[in-house]
Design a protein around this motif. Structure first.
Motif, PDB file in Angstrom:
ATOM      1  N   LEU A  58      34.411  41.395  34.576  1.00 17.58           N
ATOM      2  CA  LEU A  58      34.410  42.365  35.670  1.00 17.58           C
ATOM      3  C   LEU A  58      34.478  43.784  35.119  1.00 17.58           C
ATOM      4  N   CYS A  59      35.368  44.008  34.150  1.00 20.80           N
ATOM      5  CA  CYS A  59      35.477  45.329  33.520  1.00 20.80           C
ATOM      6  C   CYS A  59      34.157  45.727  32.871  1.00 20.80           C
ATOM      7  N   CYS A  60      33.542  44.786  32.173  1.00 15.83           N
ATOM      8  CA  CYS A  60      32.285  45.080  31.472  1.00 15.83           C
ATOM      9  C   CYS A  60      31.157  45.386  32.451  1.00 15.83           C
ATOM     10  N   ILE A  65      36.346  55.256  40.490  1.00 11.69           N
ATOM     11  CA  ILE A  65      36.859  53.916  40.795  1.00 11.69           C
ATOM     12  C   ILE A  65      36.596  52.966  39.627  1.00 11.69           C
ATOM     13  N   VAL A  66      35.414  53.090  39.014  1.00  8.51           N
ATOM     14  CA  VAL A  66      35.093  52.279  37.840  1.00  8.51           C
ATOM     15  C   VAL A  66      36.152  52.461  36.766  1.00  8.51           C
ATOM     16  N   SER A  67      36.481  53.715  36.453  1.00  2.00           N
ATOM     17  CA  SER A  67      37.470  53.987  35.409  1.00  2.00           C
ATOM     18  C   SER A  67      38.858  53.502  35.798  1.00  2.00           C
ATOM     19  N   ALA A  68      39.273  53.796  37.019  1.00  2.00           N
ATOM     20  CA  ALA A  68      40.615  53.411  37.462  1.00  2.00           C
ATOM     21  C   ALA A  68      40.798  51.896  37.411  1.00  2.00           C
ATOM     22  N   ALA A  69      39.837  51.166  37.958  1.00  2.00           N
ATOM     23  CA  ALA A  69      39.958  49.706  38.014  1.00  2.00           C
ATOM     24  C   ALA A  69      39.805  49.075  36.642  1.00  2.00           C
ATOM     25  N   ALA A  70      38.734  49.445  35.936  1.00  4.65           N
ATOM     26  CA  ALA A  70      38.438  48.783  34.667  1.00  4.65           C
ATOM     27  C   ALA A  70      39.511  49.058  33.620  1.00  4.65           C
ATOM     28  N   PHE A  71      39.927  50.307  33.466  1.00  2.45           N
ATOM     29  CA  PHE A  71      40.907  50.605  32.435  1.00  2.45           C
ATOM     30  C   PHE A  71      42.289  50.045  32.764  1.00  2.45           C
ATOM     31  N   SER A  72      42.643  49.989  34.040  1.00  2.00           N
ATOM     32  CA  SER A  72      43.939  49.410  34.415  1.00  2.00           C
ATOM     33  C   SER A  72      43.969  47.925  34.083  1.00  2.00           C
ATOM     34  N   PHE A 103      31.009  43.505  24.085  1.00  2.39           N
ATOM     35  CA  PHE A 103      29.579  43.325  23.814  1.00  2.39           C
ATOM     36  C   PHE A 103      28.795  43.108  25.106  1.00  2.39           C
ATOM     37  N   MET A 104      29.482  42.738  26.186  1.00  2.00           N
ATOM     38  CA  MET A 104      28.788  42.569  27.460  1.00  2.00           C
ATOM     39  C   MET A 104      28.495  43.913  28.119  1.00  2.00           C
ATOM     40  N   ASN A 105      29.216  44.975  27.750  1.00  2.00           N
ATOM     41  CA  ASN A 105      28.966  46.293  28.354  1.00  2.00           C
ATOM     42  C   ASN A 105      27.510  46.716  28.226  1.00  2.00           C
ATOM     43  N   PRO A 106      26.956  46.745  26.994  1.00  2.00           N
ATOM     44  CA  PRO A 106      25.565  47.180  26.866  1.00  2.00           C
ATOM     45  C   PRO A 106      24.569  46.211  27.484  1.00  2.00           C
ATOM     46  N   VAL A 107      24.920  44.921  27.550  1.00  2.00           N
ATOM     47  CA  VAL A 107      24.021  43.968  28.204  1.00  2.00           C
ATOM     48  C   VAL A 107      23.899  44.331  29.679  1.00  2.00           C
ATOM     49  N   PHE A 108      25.040  44.548  30.321  1.00  2.00           N
ATOM     50  CA  PHE A 108      25.015  44.999  31.715  1.00  2.00           C
ATOM     51  C   PHE A 108      24.373  46.378  31.823  1.00  2.00           C
ATOM     52  N   GLY A 109      24.648  47.238  30.832  1.00  2.00           N
ATOM     53  CA  GLY A 109      24.092  48.585  30.843  1.00  2.00           C
ATOM     54  C   GLY A 109      22.576  48.578  30.804  1.00  2.00           C
ATOM     55  N   VAL A 110      22.000  47.727  29.948  1.00  2.00           N
ATOM     56  CA  VAL A 110      20.543  47.631  29.839  1.00  2.00           C
ATOM     57  C   VAL A 110      19.936  47.122  31.144  1.00  2.00           C
TER      58      VAL A 110
END
Length: 310
Positions: free
Chosen positions: A19-21, A236-243, A262-269
């Motif tokens: 979810l964070c990624c 909201i992305v920052s508040a939820a994900a970093f918490s 490693f899932m961050n850039p996969v979702f990012g792409v």
């Protein structure tokens, strides 16, 4: 079941980290969309810092309010906690995102996502060799290499075009700042509420970035509903994900949590393609292969051979 035992279970860690990624992956294209809605040019460095400051100030306020409501008490830092909050704010917000916002504006979303993925390697190296909170093992290194190869594979068509000091180099420095923030979060959260740390470091860092950007002429040239919505979404992305991420780091080794990055850039792409029409040369076969490699890297790090799921 105690909070600690619950938050160390793989069946809980997996969906929360993904979810964070997903949220962080959406930030790559959404920051560019936010620049467009607010008419902030890629060359307007101080407006980018000002914009980031507003985002993180809001993120901190959201995190503190939600944390206070959930905990049933005001989420305020003690005097003895302030130095920890300031240190975390420096690495997790000020340095990481000043470098990231400026670098992303001068690079593509795809290339930035690949460089950002290096924060997984860097996090494990910093935690193991600098802070010595865990051991650097062959299994962790192997998992990182396998996972990173998936990130590179999915971005093969979009990572050319050179390496600029204020572009790709700044994105790498952002990844390095994150690595130190992850190690600091692990250390500080042993005795502090991770949501309190996350929320207040965003507030201090965000206010500082906003003031710095404004003092040097930074602004939002255009304020409209689309731009405001995107700014709130990014907050909201920052508040939820970093918490969530900080809470998981409190109860798990840095390597266990960070490798999911490693899932961050996969979702990012994927989201850069959907929202920005930034096309990757990777077709369905390469995307599938990349996801398999990323998943394999995560499994190698998180599941020792005796507990391997396949």
């Amino acid at each position: 079941m105690s909070e600690k035992s619950l938050l160390t279970k793989k069946t809980v860690v997996l969906p929360l980290t993904l979810l964070c990624c997903l949220l962080w992956g959406s930030a790559f294209p959404c920051i560019k969309l936010g620049y467009g809605y607010s008419q902030i040019s890629s060359a307007d460095t101080y407006s980018q810092i000002f914009y980031a400051g507003l985002r993180f100030t809001l993120a901190g306020i959201f995190a503190v309010i939600i944390g206070s409501l959930v905990g049933g008490r005001p989420l305020l830092p003690k005097k003895t906690s302030l130095t920890k909050v300031f240190a975390l704010s420096l690495f997790q917000t000020v340095l990481q995102y000043t470098f990231f916002y400026i670098g992303l504006a001068r690079s593509t979303g795809m290339k930035s996502s690949v460089i950002t993925a290096s924060n997984v390697f860097l996090s494990i190296i910093v935690a193991s060799l600098v802070f010595r909170t865990e051991k650097l093992t062959v299994r962790k290194i192997a998992g990182c290499i396998v996972g990173f190869s998936g990130v590179v594979l999915i971005n093969l068509g979009g990572i050319g075009g050179g390496f600029r000091i204020t572009g790709e180099s700044f994105v790498f420095l952002s990844a390095l700042s994150y690595a130190f923030s992850a190690a600091l979060t692990k250390r500080f959260s042993a005795k502090e509420d991770p949501v309190m740390l996350s929320g207040w470091q965003f507030i201090f860092g965000g206010v500082g970035m906003t003031a710095f950007g404004a003092a040097l002429g930074g602004r939002m040239p255009v304020v409209n509903p689309s731009g405001v919505f995107m700014l709130i979404y990014l907050a909201i992305v920052s508040a939820a994900a970093f918490s969530i991420w900080s809470t998981l780091l409190k109860h798990n080794p840095v390597s266990t949590v960070s490798v999911f990055g490693f899932m961050n850039p996969v979702f990012g792409v994927i989201l850069s393609f959907v929202l920005l029409s930034e096309r990757s040369a990777a077709g369905p076969i390469k995307v599938t292969a990349a996801l398999i490699l990323v998943a394999a890297g995560i499994i190698i790090v998180n599941f020792p051979r005796k507990n391997r799921v396949f």
